[in-house]
Design an enzyme around this catalytic site. Structure first.
Site, PDB file in Angstrom:
ATOM      1  N   ASN A  42       0.842  -1.191   0.000  1.00 31.06           N
ATOM      2  CA  ASN A  42       0.000   0.000   0.000  1.00 31.06           C
ATOM      3  C   ASN A  42       0.881   1.246   0.000  1.00 31.06           C
ATOM      4  O   ASN A  42       1.958   1.272   0.597  1.00 31.06           O
ATOM      5  CB  ASN A  42      -1.023   0.001   1.142  1.00 31.06           C
ATOM      6  CG  ASN A  42      -0.437  -0.146   2.533  1.00 31.06           C
ATOM      7  OD1 ASN A  42       0.657  -0.686   2.698  1.00 31.06           O
ATOM      8  ND2 ASN A  42      -1.160   0.315   3.526  1.00 31.06           N
ATOM      9  N   GLU A  44       0.322   5.267   0.660  1.00 31.11           N
ATOM     10  CA  GLU A  44      -0.614   6.306   1.095  1.00 31.11           C
ATOM     11  C   GLU A  44      -0.137   7.680   0.643  1.00 31.11           C
ATOM     12  O   GLU A  44       0.999   7.847   0.181  1.00 31.11           O
ATOM     13  CB  GLU A  44      -0.763   6.252   2.622  1.00 31.11           C
ATOM     14  CG  GLU A  44      -1.385   4.946   3.081  1.00 31.11           C
ATOM     15  CD  GLU A  44      -1.577   4.848   4.589  1.00 31.11           C
ATOM     16  OE1 GLU A  44      -2.260   3.908   5.021  1.00 31.11           O
ATOM     17  OE2 GLU A  44      -1.024   5.700   5.327  1.00 31.11           O
ATOM     18  N   CYS A  53      -4.236   0.607  -2.372  1.00 28.74           N
ATOM     19  CA  CYS A  53      -4.015  -0.645  -1.650  1.00 28.74           C
ATOM     20  C   CYS A  53      -2.880  -1.477  -2.271  1.00 28.74           C
ATOM     21  O   CYS A  53      -2.558  -1.346  -3.449  1.00 28.74           O
ATOM     22  CB  CYS A  53      -5.269  -1.502  -1.682  1.00 28.74           C
ATOM     23  SG  CYS A  53      -6.723  -0.750  -0.963  1.00 28.74           S
ATOM     24  N   GLU A  55      -2.950  -4.661  -3.020  1.00 26.92           N
ATOM     25  CA  GLU A  55      -3.428  -5.585  -4.053  1.00 26.92           C
ATOM     26  C   GLU A  55      -3.487  -4.900  -5.414  1.00 26.92           C
ATOM     27  O   GLU A  55      -3.061  -5.447  -6.428  1.00 26.92           O
ATOM     28  CB  GLU A  55      -4.827  -6.117  -3.708  1.00 26.92           C
ATOM     29  CG  GLU A  55      -4.903  -6.848  -2.387  1.00 26.92           C
ATOM     30  CD  GLU A  55      -5.294  -5.924  -1.239  1.00 26.92           C
ATOM     31  OE1 GLU A  55      -4.673  -4.863  -1.054  1.00 26.92           O
ATOM     32  OE2 GLU A  55      -6.223  -6.292  -0.497  1.00 26.92           O
ATOM     33  N   CYS A  86     -10.196  -5.319   0.027  1.00 31.00           N
ATOM     34  CA  CYS A  86     -11.350  -4.417   0.060  1.00 31.00           C
ATOM     35  C   CYS A  86     -12.177  -4.616  -1.209  1.00 31.00           C
ATOM     36  O   CYS A  86     -11.753  -5.282  -2.158  1.00 31.00           O
ATOM     37  CB  CYS A  86     -10.885  -2.962   0.207  1.00 31.00           C
ATOM     38  SG  CYS A  86     -10.253  -2.230  -1.317  1.00 31.00           S
ATOM     39  N   CYS A  89     -10.474  -3.573  -4.585  1.00 26.17           N
ATOM     40  CA  CYS A  89      -9.458  -4.518  -5.062  1.00 26.17           C
ATOM     41  C   CYS A  89     -10.099  -5.796  -5.595  1.00 26.17           C
ATOM     42  O   CYS A  89      -9.622  -6.376  -6.568  1.00 26.17           O
ATOM     43  CB  CYS A  89      -8.461  -4.827  -3.954  1.00 26.17           C
ATOM     44  SG  CYS A  89      -7.400  -3.408  -3.572  1.00 26.17           S
TER      45      CYS A  89
HETATM   46 ZN   LIG Z   1      -8.058  -2.619  -1.572  1.00 31.18          ZN
END
Ligand SMILES: [Zn+2]
Length: 132
Positions: A42, A44, A53, A55, A86, A89
């Site tokens: 990830n 940010e 993310c 993934e 999530c 993803c």
């Molecule tokens: Zn995600």
């Protein structure tokens, strides 16, 4: 490559996570059909909304290098934290590999597994964009 092997690759990817705001570093390892493992973590951003993310970063990384067929993905967060993918993803991975295995760990460190299509029933699909 076993689920445990792929999870170890995800742990390597997590070391590169940039998560100063959530303090929730995540790593992902995507297994391609030809046996290549592609990492993602990830990343940010101070704007929060632009964070991505692990993934999806693994998928962008794979597609950017010409790989679009995936058989599995492993996702890991800090020990004691489960990290299933999530919804965003799941949708992005579904575009390329609805039958892929998804591995993540529960809070006790056990590896859980589901087919992506089981995690995202009734997914939006590109065939829905076709005109009659
Ligand atoms: Zn995600």
């Amino acid at each position: 490559m076993t689920p445990r092997d792929l999870m170890r690759e995800a742990e390597k990817a997590r070391r590169h996570a940039y998560a100063p705001y959530s303090n929730f570093p995540v790593g992902a390892a995507l297994l391609t059909k030809d046996g290549t493992v592609v990492h993602g973590c990830n990343v940010e951003n101070a704007s929060y909304g632009l964070s991505v993310c692990a993934e999806r970063n693994a998928i962008w990384n794979a597609v950017s290098t010409g790989r679009r067929e995936f058989t599995a993905i492993a996702i890991t967060a800090r020990e004691g934290h489960g990290a299933p993918p999530c919804g965003s993803c799941r949708q992005v991975l579904h575009e390329f590999a609805p039958n892929a295995w998804v591995y993540w760990r529960d809070g006790k460190g056990r590896i859980l597994r589901r087919r992506l299509k089981a995690l995202l029933p009734l997914a939006f699909q590109k065939r829905m964009l076709r005109r009659r």
